[in-house]
Write a protein that holds these residues in place. Sequence first.
Motif, PDB file in Angstrom:
ATOM      1  N   ASN A  32      -2.090   8.297  -3.433  1.00  0.00           N
ATOM      2  CA  ASN A  32      -2.095   9.593  -2.757  1.00  0.00           C
ATOM      3  C   ASN A  32      -2.110  10.712  -3.779  1.00  0.00           C
ATOM      4  O   ASN A  32      -1.411  10.648  -4.802  1.00  0.00           O
ATOM      5  N   GLU A  57      -2.023  16.093   1.496  1.00  0.00           N
ATOM      6  CA  GLU A  57      -2.437  14.992   0.632  1.00  0.00           C
ATOM      7  C   GLU A  57      -3.661  14.293   1.215  1.00  0.00           C
ATOM      8  O   GLU A  57      -3.943  14.375   2.407  1.00  0.00           O
ATOM      9  N   GLN A  86      -5.605  10.275   0.788  1.00  0.00           N
ATOM     10  CA  GLN A  86      -5.499   8.954   0.176  1.00  0.00           C
ATOM     11  C   GLN A  86      -6.842   8.601  -0.443  1.00  0.00           C
ATOM     12  O   GLN A  86      -7.887   8.718   0.193  1.00  0.00           O
ATOM     13  N   ILE A 133     -13.568  11.303   5.247  1.00  0.00           N
ATOM     14  CA  ILE A 133     -13.426   9.914   4.802  1.00  0.00           C
ATOM     15  C   ILE A 133     -14.730   9.456   4.164  1.00  0.00           C
ATOM     16  O   ILE A 133     -15.820   9.663   4.695  1.00  0.00           O
ATOM     17  N   PRO A 151       2.328   4.842   1.219  1.00  0.00           N
ATOM     18  CA  PRO A 151       2.482   5.354   2.583  1.00  0.00           C
ATOM     19  C   PRO A 151       1.296   6.217   2.975  1.00  0.00           C
ATOM     20  O   PRO A 151       0.520   6.671   2.126  1.00  0.00           O
ATOM     21  N   ALA A 152       1.153   6.430   4.265  1.00  0.00           N
ATOM     22  CA  ALA A 152       0.094   7.321   4.740  1.00  0.00           C
ATOM     23  C   ALA A 152       0.252   8.685   4.093  1.00  0.00           C
ATOM     24  O   ALA A 152       1.378   9.139   3.851  1.00  0.00           O
ATOM     25  N   PRO A 153      -0.840   9.340   3.740  1.00  0.00           N
ATOM     26  CA  PRO A 153      -0.724  10.638   3.062  1.00  0.00           C
ATOM     27  C   PRO A 153      -0.002  11.655   3.928  1.00  0.00           C
ATOM     28  O   PRO A 153      -0.173  11.690   5.148  1.00  0.00           O
ATOM     29  N   GLY A 154       0.831  12.449   3.269  1.00  0.00           N
ATOM     30  CA  GLY A 154       1.567  13.487   3.965  1.00  0.00           C
ATOM     31  C   GLY A 154       0.775  14.766   4.062  1.00  0.00           C
ATOM     32  O   GLY A 154      -0.398  14.829   3.654  1.00  0.00           O
ATOM     33  N   ARG A 211      -9.348   5.921  -2.522  1.00  0.00           N
ATOM     34  CA  ARG A 211      -9.638   4.575  -3.019  1.00  0.00           C
ATOM     35  C   ARG A 211     -10.122   4.738  -4.455  1.00  0.00           C
ATOM     36  O   ARG A 211     -11.186   5.316  -4.702  1.00  0.00           O
ATOM     37  N   LEU A 257      -5.210   2.025  -4.506  1.00  0.00           N
ATOM     38  CA  LEU A 257      -5.041   3.180  -3.632  1.00  0.00           C
ATOM     39  C   LEU A 257      -3.983   4.085  -4.227  1.00  0.00           C
ATOM     40  O   LEU A 257      -3.058   3.623  -4.904  1.00  0.00           O
ATOM     41  N   ASP A 267       0.841  -1.196   0.000  1.00  0.00           N
ATOM     42  CA  ASP A 267       0.000   0.000   0.000  1.00  0.00           C
ATOM     43  C   ASP A 267       0.872   1.239   0.000  1.00  0.00           C
ATOM     44  O   ASP A 267       2.010   1.213   0.491  1.00  0.00           O
TER      45      ASP A 267
END
Length: 291
Positions: free
Chosen positions: A67, A30, A32, A49, A24-27, A34, A65, A22
């Motif tokens: 970003n 940013e 994320q 969300i 990385p977690a959005p910075g 789907r 997924l 996956d």
Amino acid sequence: MKAVVCEAFGGPEVLALREVPDPPAPGPGEVQVRIGARGAQYVDVRFEIGDRVMSRHRLGAFAELGNAGAEHCDPIPTGLSLEHAAVFRGAYSTAYHALLQRGRLLKGDRVLIHGAAGGIGIPAIQIAKLFGAEVIATASTDEKRSVCLAEGADHAIDYQSGFRDRVMELTDGRGVDIVYDPVNGPTFEESLRCLAWGGRILILGFLGGPPALARTNYLLIKGIEAIGVRIGGLNEAHPEIAAGNSKALLELAAQGKLKPRLWRRFPLAAVAEAVQALIDRQVIGKAVIVG
């Protein structure tokens, strides 16, 4: 997650659906996304969300997924499905910028659109008609010409054995004010000969082959402008204009005045088939990859 990866240098056959980590977690700045649908094709906002958005990705859209910068995401307007939204922004932004800003289209102008059944051709028909132009579309088959007429073109003609005489006949010998040309190549010189005094030819690409060499005497004698159109350049040089264009287009889509034509849906595992269909020039409107 599953994602399509390019495993070697080659054609669509080197594209494969694989399990990959996956993102990385959005910075900062940013979100994320789907990605439920994505197009196959040559304003800062805070989201919650689960919101449905149209996002722009430089790389990585053929995955589950990805970003994207929040400034590159817009809520999907009422009236557009997820699949329509996936293919909307790039194509319609190109046609809008080309015709209204680079081409300075006015109500009553006559516009010749090459590749009119293609991914940026149908948006050009819709936008030109919405702003009061008369449209002559060119396309290679009866099926494609029928689609052009269904999308609002006033005339749809074959271009493969020459088109100037037919264009001049349809315009009572005057010619057109704008040529919208993603084809270029062998049709370029004939397109110049279709232009009225002070006409503009908009150069959007080279689907027809190598770039053409402009006959500058044509440009001089008829006061013609040859104008390059690159939407990426607009995004980089004038992001504020690009953002304004996007807002205007989303409002038109919400009003039901603009809607992409979907040719065929492909699952993510069949992305190579979708790319091959583009190469073979089978696609009428847009292909969309879902899942």
